[in-house]
Every structure is written in C-alpha cells, then in structure tokens.
Design an enzyme around this catalytic site. Structure first.
Site, PDB file in Angstrom:
ATOM      1  N   ASP A   1       0.839  -1.204   0.000  1.00  0.00           N
ATOM      2  CA  ASP A   1       0.000   0.000   0.000  1.00  0.00           C
ATOM      3  C   ASP A   1       0.873   1.253   0.000  1.00  0.00           C
ATOM      4  O   ASP A   1       0.969   1.964   1.004  1.00  0.00           O
ATOM      5  CB  ASP A   1      -0.963  -0.042   1.199  1.00  0.00           C
TER       6      ASP A   1
ATOM      7  N   LYS B   1       0.626  -7.896  -2.879  1.00  0.00           N
ATOM      8  CA  LYS B   1      -0.672  -7.409  -3.361  1.00  0.00           C
ATOM      9  C   LYS B   1      -0.500  -5.979  -3.867  1.00  0.00           C
ATOM     10  O   LYS B   1       0.000  -5.111  -3.154  1.00  0.00           O
ATOM     11  CB  LYS B   1      -1.708  -7.437  -2.229  1.00  0.00           C
TER      12      LYS B   1
ATOM     13  N   ASP C   1      -5.348  -6.433  -6.739  1.00  0.00           N
ATOM     14  CA  ASP C   1      -6.569  -6.234  -5.945  1.00  0.00           C
ATOM     15  C   ASP C   1      -7.318  -4.993  -6.441  1.00  0.00           C
ATOM     16  O   ASP C   1      -7.227  -3.922  -5.857  1.00  0.00           O
ATOM     17  CB  ASP C   1      -6.126  -6.084  -4.475  1.00  0.00           C
ATOM     18  N   LEU C   2      -8.051  -5.147  -7.553  1.00  0.00           N
ATOM     19  CA  LEU C   2      -8.768  -3.994  -8.123  1.00  0.00           C
ATOM     20  C   LEU C   2     -10.275  -4.068  -7.885  1.00  0.00           C
ATOM     21  O   LEU C   2     -11.007  -3.148  -8.227  1.00  0.00           O
ATOM     22  CB  LEU C   2      -8.469  -3.874  -9.632  1.00  0.00           C
ATOM     23  N   LYS C   3     -10.736  -5.171  -7.337  1.00  0.00           N
ATOM     24  CA  LYS C   3     -12.152  -5.330  -6.925  1.00  0.00           C
ATOM     25  C   LYS C   3     -13.124  -4.815  -7.988  1.00  0.00           C
ATOM     26  O   LYS C   3     -13.909  -3.887  -7.751  1.00  0.00           O
ATOM     27  CB  LYS C   3     -12.412  -4.588  -5.611  1.00  0.00           C
ATOM     28  N   LEU C   4     -13.118  -5.455  -9.161  1.00  0.00           N
ATOM     29  CA  LEU C   4     -13.983  -5.001 -10.249  1.00  0.00           C
ATOM     30  C   LEU C   4     -15.464  -5.222  -9.930  1.00  0.00           C
ATOM     31  O   LEU C   4     -15.832  -6.233  -9.318  1.00  0.00           O
ATOM     32  CB  LEU C   4     -13.622  -5.729 -11.554  1.00  0.00           C
TER      33      LEU C   4
ATOM     34  N   ASP D   1     -18.963  -4.088 -12.218  1.00  0.00           N
ATOM     35  CA  ASP D   1     -19.635  -3.331 -13.288  1.00  0.00           C
ATOM     36  C   ASP D   1     -20.538  -4.318 -14.022  1.00  0.00           C
ATOM     37  O   ASP D   1     -20.708  -5.451 -13.580  1.00  0.00           O
ATOM     38  CB  ASP D   1     -18.568  -2.705 -14.220  1.00  0.00           C
ATOM     39  N   ILE D   2     -21.109  -3.920 -15.147  1.00  0.00           N
ATOM     40  CA  ILE D   2     -21.961  -4.860 -15.873  1.00  0.00           C
ATOM     41  C   ILE D   2     -21.075  -5.995 -16.423  1.00  0.00           C
ATOM     42  O   ILE D   2     -19.862  -5.789 -16.657  1.00  0.00           O
ATOM     43  CB  ILE D   2     -22.761  -4.175 -17.011  1.00  0.00           C
ATOM     44  N   PRO D   3     -21.649  -7.197 -16.593  1.00  0.00           N
ATOM     45  CA  PRO D   3     -20.839  -8.364 -16.973  1.00  0.00           C
ATOM     46  C   PRO D   3     -19.920  -8.134 -18.178  1.00  0.00           C
ATOM     47  O   PRO D   3     -18.733  -8.488 -18.130  1.00  0.00           O
ATOM     48  CB  PRO D   3     -21.894  -9.438 -17.257  1.00  0.00           C
TER      49      PRO D   3
ATOM     50  N   THR E   1     -14.730  -5.830   4.810  1.00  0.00           N
ATOM     51  CA  THR E   1     -14.575  -5.935   6.276  1.00  0.00           C
ATOM     52  C   THR E   1     -14.823  -4.587   6.956  1.00  0.00           C
ATOM     53  O   THR E   1     -14.948  -4.519   8.160  1.00  0.00           O
ATOM     54  CB  THR E   1     -13.179  -6.484   6.646  1.00  0.00           C
TER      55      THR E   1
ATOM     56  N   GLN F   1      -8.319  -1.378  11.305  1.00  0.00           N
ATOM     57  CA  GLN F   1      -8.973  -2.687  11.208  1.00  0.00           C
ATOM     58  C   GLN F   1      -9.673  -2.960  12.535  1.00  0.00           C
ATOM     59  O   GLN F   1      -9.102  -2.732  13.603  1.00  0.00           O
ATOM     60  CB  GLN F   1      -7.934  -3.794  10.938  1.00  0.00           C
TER      61      GLN F   1
ATOM     62  N   GLY G   1      -0.476  -6.040   5.592  1.00  0.00           N
ATOM     63  CA  GLY G   1       0.054  -4.753   5.144  1.00  0.00           C
ATOM     64  C   GLY G   1       0.962  -4.143   6.180  1.00  0.00           C
ATOM     65  O   GLY G   1       2.124  -4.496   6.318  1.00  0.00           O
ATOM     66  N   ARG G   2       0.374  -3.205   6.950  1.00  0.00           N
ATOM     67  CA  ARG G   2       1.178  -2.377   7.848  1.00  0.00           C
ATOM     68  C   ARG G   2       2.034  -3.134   8.853  1.00  0.00           C
ATOM     69  O   ARG G   2       3.103  -2.646   9.224  1.00  0.00           O
ATOM     70  CB  ARG G   2       0.263  -1.371   8.564  1.00  0.00           C
TER      71      ARG G   2
END
Ligand code: C5P
Length: 233
Positions: free
Chosen positions: A9, A31, A58-61, A63-65, A120, A191, A211-212
C-alpha cells in the site's frame, strides 16, 4: 511454504522499490491495490514481476458483466497470479469475469479469481440499513460465498473469523483470503476485527494479506519472518 501476501500500500514505485530492496533475492507474494495501480499504471506490475514476485492484483472489479469481461481480458495479459471482483456484481458478472481471464490468458494458465463478499469495513448495521438487507452479516457473506463458487471462481476475500464457516460450506480447496492480520505487538489501526497469523491458520484462512504489520515495521524483514513463522507452524 505458504507465503503471506504483503499488501504494497504505497503510492510510488520508489517507495515499493525501497521496501522490496529489504528482501533482495527473495521471491515474495505481494498485493498491488488501487492506490499503486492507478498512480503508476500497468508498468508497476511488469516491474514487480521482473523481480520474481507473485502478484495479487486487488482492483475489486464491479460493473456490468460485459465491461468486467473486457477488463479482465486486458488484465489477464499482465500475467498476474490472482485478481478479484465484488460478489455483489452478481453470478453472471463473476462468470463473465472468469471467462474474460480465460480468454486473456490464452494458452497460459488462468490467474486465480476470487470475490469480495462483504467488505470488512462494512458493519452489520450499515449493511442492513444501507443495502436494505434483512440477513445477518455472516448469512450475507455465506450467501455471496456460495454464489462465487457457483460462478466457478476460486474463492473469496473474507474475514478470518468467517473462514471456517466458508470452509465447511464451500470446501477445503475454496480459497479464503483474509486481511485484518496483526502481530501481537502491533496496533490494530483502522482494522476492527484483527487476528494473528497463527490464529488465522488455525481458524481456516488459506492465504493471509498483511500490510502495515510488515510495511510499517521498524524492521520489515524481521516482521515478515515472524509472520511467515506463525503462519507456517
Ligand atoms: O495494513 P493492513 O494489514 O490493514 O492492510 C490490509 C490490506 O488488505 C489493505 O491493502 C486493504 O485494502 C486490504 N483489504 C482489507 N479488507 C478487505 C479487503 C482488502 O483490509 N475486505
């Protein structure tokens, strides 16, 4: 040895380079999230790959299929090891995402594809009021996890605290990739529900994202080795 996934990050490649220099010669699992990808572009993936590290993009798409499928065709060409979507995009979107990766990977190996169930950072109260959902948070997570499996994906991103239920429901091989990991000596930061690498292993995570605890440690190599040790006891 199952390697923890280090969340890079950072904003700039220079920061990434400085961090990775601590581990020269070692092949890590990392990541790359939105922050790094959007500020540097796809070249960041190429540069990290040149150093022999495995990459979870890790772009967490969501949108429409058709749009997600086209995006995945492009992303598969980057040669990363794992990608993700939001399960809330629906079964068809997830199927199309997987198909996009298959097309993009061509004769090569399709990268793993996992789905975020509920973030989360979403509380049960927020989910129930903002999404007008009557179920509990766990019911929603388990429902999305089932949908993800039906769509032919490889697993989910979830809290370690949900990993065991997901394992029982969707099987041992279905990935449970869990952030929210802290060493005992760390602060939790933002977190809320955190567990140690050892606890994550015991309660059923298949992969941990850290991460941290590593990137902000005074001695990142020492912190990484501690995570590695606890995670692989
Ligand atoms: O620093 P920390 O260990 O909290 O970093 C966790 C990483 O996992 C961050 O990159 C964060 O965006 C990501 N993540 C998360 N919770 C999710 C999905 C991803 O914390 N549900």
């Amino acid at each position: 040895m199952n390697k923890p996934i280090i969340a890079l990050d950072f904003q700039t490649y220079e920061e990434v380079e400085t961090f990775l220099a601590n581990f020269s010669g070692e092949s890590l699992s990392v990541k790359v999230g939105m922050e790094l990808f959007y500020s540097n572009g796809p070249i960041i993936v190429e540069k990290i790959k040149q150093q022999n590290h495995a990459i979870f993009l890790d772009l967490k798409l969501h949108d429409i299929p058709n749009t997600v499928k086209s995006a995945m065709i492009s992303l598969a060409k980057l040669g990363v090891d794992m990608l993700n979507v939001h399960a809330a995009g629906g079964e068809k979107m997830m199927e199309f995402a997987r198909e996009g990766l298959e097309i993009g990977a061509g004769s090569g190996k399709r990268p793993k594809l996992i789905a975020v169930t509920q973030l989360t950072s979403t509380s049960e109260a927020a989910m129930q009021t903002e999404q007008i959902v009557k179920a509990s948070l766990l019911e929603s997570v388990l429902h999305y996890s089932d949908l993800t499996k039906q769509a032919g994906l490889d697993g989910v991103v979830c809290s370690a605290l949900e990993a065991e239920e997901i394992r029982l429901q969707n099987g041992e091989d279905f990935l449970r990739v869990t952030p929210g990991i802290r060493l005992l000596s760390d602060a939790a930061n933002d977190q809320i529900r955190v567990v140690t690498p050892e606890k994550a292993r015991v309660i059923g995570s298949t992969n941990i994202v850290v991460g941290r605890s590593i990137t902000q440690a005074n001695d990142p190599v020492k912190a990484y080795n501690q995570v590695l040790k606890e995670w692989n006891v």
